[in-house]
Motif scaffolding. Sequence first.
Motif, PDB file in Angstrom:
ATOM      1  N   ASP A 171       0.831  -1.209   0.000  1.00  0.00           N
ATOM      2  CA  ASP A 171       0.000   0.000   0.000  1.00  0.00           C
ATOM      3  C   ASP A 171       0.861   1.252   0.000  1.00  0.00           C
ATOM      4  O   ASP A 171       0.553   2.243  -0.677  1.00  0.00           O
ATOM      5  N   MET A 172       1.915   1.222   0.764  1.00  0.00           N
ATOM      6  CA  MET A 172       2.831   2.363   0.820  1.00  0.00           C
ATOM      7  C   MET A 172       3.411   2.666  -0.564  1.00  0.00           C
ATOM      8  O   MET A 172       3.422   3.807  -1.017  1.00  0.00           O
ATOM      9  N   ILE A 173       3.877   1.634  -1.235  1.00  0.00           N
ATOM     10  CA  ILE A 173       4.488   1.816  -2.554  1.00  0.00           C
ATOM     11  C   ILE A 173       3.452   2.263  -3.579  1.00  0.00           C
ATOM     12  O   ILE A 173       3.673   3.225  -4.325  1.00  0.00           O
ATOM     13  N   ASN A 174       2.312   1.574  -3.610  1.00  0.00           N
ATOM     14  CA  ASN A 174       1.280   1.926  -4.589  1.00  0.00           C
ATOM     15  C   ASN A 174       0.781   3.352  -4.403  1.00  0.00           C
ATOM     16  O   ASN A 174       0.473   4.043  -5.377  1.00  0.00           O
ATOM     17  N   GLY A 175       0.699   3.798  -3.154  1.00  0.00           N
ATOM     18  CA  GLY A 175       0.182   5.128  -2.887  1.00  0.00           C
ATOM     19  C   GLY A 175       1.169   6.242  -3.121  1.00  0.00           C
ATOM     20  O   GLY A 175       0.775   7.367  -3.455  1.00  0.00           O
ATOM     21  N   SER A 176       2.458   5.951  -2.962  1.00  0.00           N
ATOM     22  CA  SER A 176       3.433   7.049  -2.959  1.00  0.00           C
ATOM     23  C   SER A 176       4.539   6.951  -4.002  1.00  0.00           C
ATOM     24  O   SER A 176       5.423   7.816  -4.033  1.00  0.00           O
ATOM     25  N   GLU A 177       4.500   5.959  -4.874  1.00  0.00           N
ATOM     26  CA  GLU A 177       5.599   5.818  -5.842  1.00  0.00           C
ATOM     27  C   GLU A 177       5.723   7.039  -6.743  1.00  0.00           C
ATOM     28  O   GLU A 177       6.823   7.393  -7.183  1.00  0.00           O
ATOM     29  N   HIS A 178       4.598   7.710  -7.010  1.00  0.00           N
ATOM     30  CA  HIS A 178       4.643   8.889  -7.889  1.00  0.00           C
ATOM     31  C   HIS A 178       5.427  10.050  -7.279  1.00  0.00           C
ATOM     32  O   HIS A 178       5.798  10.989  -7.982  1.00  0.00           O
ATOM     33  N   MET A 179       5.711   9.985  -5.973  1.00  0.00           N
ATOM     34  CA  MET A 179       6.460  11.052  -5.304  1.00  0.00           C
ATOM     35  C   MET A 179       7.969  10.814  -5.317  1.00  0.00           C
ATOM     36  O   MET A 179       8.738  11.703  -4.972  1.00  0.00           O
ATOM     37  N   LEU A 180       8.379   9.601  -5.655  1.00  0.00           N
ATOM     38  CA  LEU A 180       9.773   9.194  -5.470  1.00  0.00           C
ATOM     39  C   LEU A 180      10.622   9.482  -6.705  1.00  0.00           C
ATOM     40  O   LEU A 180      10.224   9.194  -7.831  1.00  0.00           O
ATOM     41  N   ALA A 181      11.810  10.051  -6.476  1.00  0.00           N
ATOM     42  CA  ALA A 181      12.766  10.279  -7.562  1.00  0.00           C
ATOM     43  C   ALA A 181      13.186   8.942  -8.174  1.00  0.00           C
ATOM     44  O   ALA A 181      13.070   7.886  -7.541  1.00  0.00           O
TER      45      ALA A 181
END
Length: 209
Positions: free
Chosen positions: A149-159
């Motif tokens: 869930d963490m990855i799916n929700g926030s991957e768009h924020m990661l360089a």
Amino acid sequence: MEQFRHRLLQAAAQMSVALNEKQQDQLLQYLELFARWNSAYNLSAIRDPAQMLERHIIDSLSVVNLCGEGALIDVGSGGGLPGIPLAIMCPDRAITLLDSNGKKARFLFQVASTLPLPNVQIVNERVESFVPTQPFAGVVSRAFASVVDMINGSEHMLAADGHFYAMKGKLPEDELSALPKGIKVEQVHRLSVPNCDGERHLIQLCRSE
């Protein structure tokens, strides 16, 4: 909260975390604010300040030397864990605290202005909705339901070359076996947290080539 200074210093030394006097003062002031606001804002089920010190602040300090460098976002920050302790320990590092709960965001604003922490930005949005102007070098979370869930929700924020840092108790083998395509476990750190009965881990993930 002065009565907790010795315990804070003792635990930090056991984890090889150096605290100067200003950082000690800020962490204890944060603990005082947390305890004061907790009953009204439901920041934590823990009500005893001594337990808040052990289970929240000292636990957060255990990852200070493991969360890389560069701009960092704490997703689902809640009462500011681990983001506030990380911001206190790394005053030159830009740290964003993201939480969708309005009451918790107001508490975070209060902490950042009272201590003060000029390196902290607070965002009151859902993790899926927040689009940063610049991607982050790191995404950390202590409270997300699952690593997936963490990855799916926030991957768009990661360089592109950034890292996820997931704080967990027992190593969640089932979650790690269900990682999205293109994500791999880079390192697993077994955390040594003083006075912690259970296991604690920091899982570092990145994009695979």
